[in-house]
Scaffold this motif. Structure first.
Motif, short mmCIF file in Angstrom:
data_model
loop_
_atom_site.label_atom_id
_atom_site.label_comp_id
_atom_site.label_asym_id
_atom_site.label_seq_id
_atom_site.Cartn_x
_atom_site.Cartn_y
_atom_site.Cartn_z
N LEU A 1 10.43 7.51 -0.17
CA LEU A 1 9.87 7.02 -1.42
C LEU A 1 10.46 5.68 -1.85
O LEU A 1 9.72 4.73 -2.14
N TYR A 2 11.79 5.60 -1.92
CA TYR A 2 12.38 4.38 -2.46
C TYR A 2 12.08 3.15 -1.59
O TYR A 2 11.66 2.12 -2.11
N PRO A 3 12.28 3.20 -0.26
CA PRO A 3 11.93 2.02 0.55
C PRO A 3 10.45 1.64 0.43
O PRO A 3 10.10 0.45 0.44
N PHE A 4 9.58 2.63 0.31
CA PHE A 4 8.14 2.38 0.17
C PHE A 4 7.87 1.64 -1.14
O PHE A 4 7.16 0.63 -1.17
N VAL A 5 8.45 2.13 -2.24
CA VAL A 5 8.26 1.49 -3.54
C VAL A 5 8.87 0.10 -3.53
O VAL A 5 8.26 -0.86 -4.03
N SER B 1 -1.21 5.59 0.63
CA SER B 1 -0.13 5.40 1.61
C SER B 1 -0.01 3.95 2.04
O SER B 1 0.33 3.65 3.19
N GLY B 2 -0.36 3.06 1.13
CA GLY B 2 -0.24 1.63 1.40
C GLY B 2 -1.43 0.99 2.06
O GLY B 2 -1.48 -0.23 2.25
N HIS B 3 -2.44 1.79 2.43
CA HIS B 3 -3.58 1.26 3.18
C HIS B 3 -4.62 0.55 2.30
O HIS B 3 -5.59 0.01 2.82
N PHE B 4 -4.41 0.53 0.98
CA PHE B 4 -5.34 -0.19 0.12
C PHE B 4 -5.40 -1.67 0.49
O PHE B 4 -6.39 -2.35 0.25
N VAL B 5 -4.31 -2.18 1.11
CA VAL B 5 -4.29 -3.60 1.49
C VAL B 5 -5.28 -3.89 2.61
O VAL B 5 -5.57 -5.06 2.90
N ASP B 6 -5.80 -2.85 3.27
CA ASP B 6 -6.77 -3.05 4.36
C ASP B 6 -8.20 -3.20 3.86
O ASP B 6 -9.09 -3.56 4.64
N HIS B 7 -8.42 -2.90 2.58
CA HIS B 7 -9.77 -3.08 2.03
C HIS B 7 -10.06 -4.57 1.91
O HIS B 7 -9.20 -5.35 1.46
N GLN C 1 2.57 -4.23 -11.97
CA GLN C 1 3.27 -3.70 -10.81
C GLN C 1 3.11 -2.19 -10.70
O GLN C 1 2.95 -1.65 -9.60
N VAL C 2 3.12 -1.50 -11.84
CA VAL C 2 2.91 -0.05 -11.84
C VAL C 2 1.52 0.28 -11.28
O VAL C 2 1.36 1.20 -10.47
N GLN C 3 0.50 -0.48 -11.71
CA GLN C 3 -0.85 -0.25 -11.19
C GLN C 3 -0.91 -0.52 -9.69
O GLN C 3 -1.53 0.23 -8.94
N PHE C 4 -0.29 -1.59 -9.26
CA PHE C 4 -0.27 -1.96 -7.85
C PHE C 4 0.42 -0.86 -7.02
O PHE C 4 -0.08 -0.45 -5.97
N LEU C 5 1.54 -0.36 -7.52
CA LEU C 5 2.26 0.70 -6.82
C LEU C 5 1.48 2.01 -6.84
O LEU C 5 1.55 2.80 -5.89
N GLY C 6 0.73 2.24 -7.92
CA GLY C 6 -0.12 3.43 -7.95
C GLY C 6 -1.14 3.40 -6.83
O GLY C 6 -1.37 4.41 -6.16
N LEU C 7 -1.77 2.24 -6.62
CA LEU C 7 -2.71 2.09 -5.51
C LEU C 7 -2.02 2.34 -4.18
O LEU C 7 -2.58 3.00 -3.29
N ALA C 8 -0.82 1.81 -4.04
CA ALA C 8 -0.08 1.99 -2.79
C ALA C 8 0.20 3.47 -2.55
O ALA C 8 0.00 3.98 -1.44
N LEU C 9 0.67 4.19 -3.57
CA LEU C 9 1.00 5.60 -3.41
C LEU C 9 -0.24 6.44 -3.12
O LEU C 9 -0.21 7.36 -2.30
N TYR C 10 -1.35 6.12 -3.80
CA TYR C 10 -2.58 6.91 -3.62
C TYR C 10 -3.22 6.69 -2.25
O TYR C 10 -4.06 7.49 -1.83
N GLU D 1 -13.81 2.77 -4.11
CA GLU D 1 -13.69 2.92 -2.65
C GLU D 1 -12.35 2.43 -2.12
O GLU D 1 -11.95 2.79 -1.00
N VAL D 2 -11.64 1.60 -2.90
CA VAL D 2 -10.31 1.15 -2.47
C VAL D 2 -9.39 2.36 -2.27
O VAL D 2 -8.55 2.39 -1.38
N LEU D 3 -9.58 3.39 -3.11
CA LEU D 3 -8.73 4.58 -3.03
C LEU D 3 -9.02 5.43 -1.80
O LEU D 3 -8.24 6.33 -1.47
N SER D 4 -10.12 5.17 -1.12
CA SER D 4 -10.47 5.96 0.07
C SER D 4 -9.94 5.34 1.35
O SER D 4 -10.23 5.82 2.45
N THR D 5 -9.14 4.29 1.24
CA THR D 5 -8.62 3.63 2.45
C THR D 5 -7.51 4.42 3.13
O THR D 5 -7.17 4.17 4.29
N GLY D 6 -6.93 5.37 2.44
CA GLY D 6 -5.86 6.18 3.03
C GLY D 6 -5.55 7.37 2.15
O GLY D 6 -5.93 7.42 0.98
#
Length: 297
Positions: free
Chosen positions: A202-206, A235-241, A224-233, A269-274
């Protein structure tokens, strides 16, 4: 040589009562300060020099606590208990460049490494000169030895208390605390999910995604909280959208929308990337590598 356990009892309150019942010697590092009236949450310097059954019980218990919470260090020192406690109480407060005083929780093992790093050679020498060996248990339960290069020399340069930190030192301290503050905010809505993720993941990911957010101009904590929420939801793959990929490819000053507007306009659909990180049990190390790779400029 004297041996000690240093426990930040704010993360395990009222531990001093156990020490008193077991007749184990200790000193509160709040002594002589306004917080002296708060022994339940004080940093406790525990004398572990005498090898006995009661002491071994304390060592075993504090080690177990330290594996769960970042609040335990083990020290060897040339000073007896009262003198080492007196030395450490000098660093209860620090002065900032604007003349303000700030309570310094250096005994929190999340803070200790950055605290040792930001000090000047003279300040570090003044702080650590009585310490022959220092081992802390870090935020993920791993013992971390602070090597002699991080400790003071035998003859310290005369120090000034409270220590005076310049603007750069203060900025580094606050920056080091940001991922923990973001986790605090995220837990307000995702506590159960976040607490199911191993902390070593968790910590290294955040931290990696916080750095990514900063690199791309997201400096407001809510953004940043919103951005991290996307990352957590995801697993970081939102950046692939594609929408996110294109946004990240631009320089921060080239963005046409402010970060808050952009984050709130992202399609579902961004939330469906991972899959969410708390559901992704297969390869956490891969997800961390993905985050670090995506954070590169």
């Amino acid at each position: 040589m004297f041996r000690y356990v240093l426990l930040d009892s704010s993360q395990h309150p009222r531990f001093h009562e156990k020490l008193e019942r077991r007749q184990v010697l200790y000193r509160s590092l709040f002594e002589g300060h306004a917080e002296e009236a708060l022994p339940d949450i004080a940093p406790l310097l525990i004398d572990a020099t005498i090898d006995c059954e009661a002491m071994q019980t304390v060592i075993d218990e504090t080690t177990r606590i330290g594996k769960l919470k970042p609040c335990v260090s083990m020290l060897e020192s040339t000073l007896p208990l009262d003198r080492l406690a007196e030395h450490f109480t000098q660093f209860h407060l620090v002065e900032t460049s604007n003349g303000r005083s700030m309570l310094m929780r250096w005994y929190d093992t999340r803070i200790l490494p950055i605290w040792l790093d930001i000090l000047t050679d003279a300040q570090r020498n003044f702080f650590t000169h009585p310490i022959a060996q220092w081992t802390s248990i870090d935020r993920v339960g791993t013992e971390q030895e602070h090597t002699s290069s991080k400790l003071g020399a035998e003859t310290p340069i005369a120090g000034h208390t409270p220590l005076q930190l310049d603007e750069r030192q203060v900025e580094q301290l606050f920056a080091a605390a940001e991922p923990d503050l973001l986790l605090y905010e995220l837990r307000k809505t995702l506590s159960k999910q976040i607490d199911s993720i191993p902390h070593r993941v968790l910590y290294p990911f955040v931290h990696a995604h916080w750095q990514m957010a900063r690199q791309h101009g997201l400096l407001d904590r809510n953004d940043q909280v919103q951005f991290l929420g996307l990352a957590l939801y995801t697993s970081g793959h939102f950046v692939d959208h594609p929408i996110v990929t294109n946004w990240l490819a631009r320089a921060p000053q080239a963005h046409k929308q402010d970060p808050d507007t952009w984050l709130n306009s992202l399609p579902d659909e961004v939330l469906s990337t991972g899959a969410p990180l708390w559901e992704n049990r297969i390869d956490h190390e891969h997800e961390l590598h993905h985050a670090k790779r995506s954070a590169l400029p």
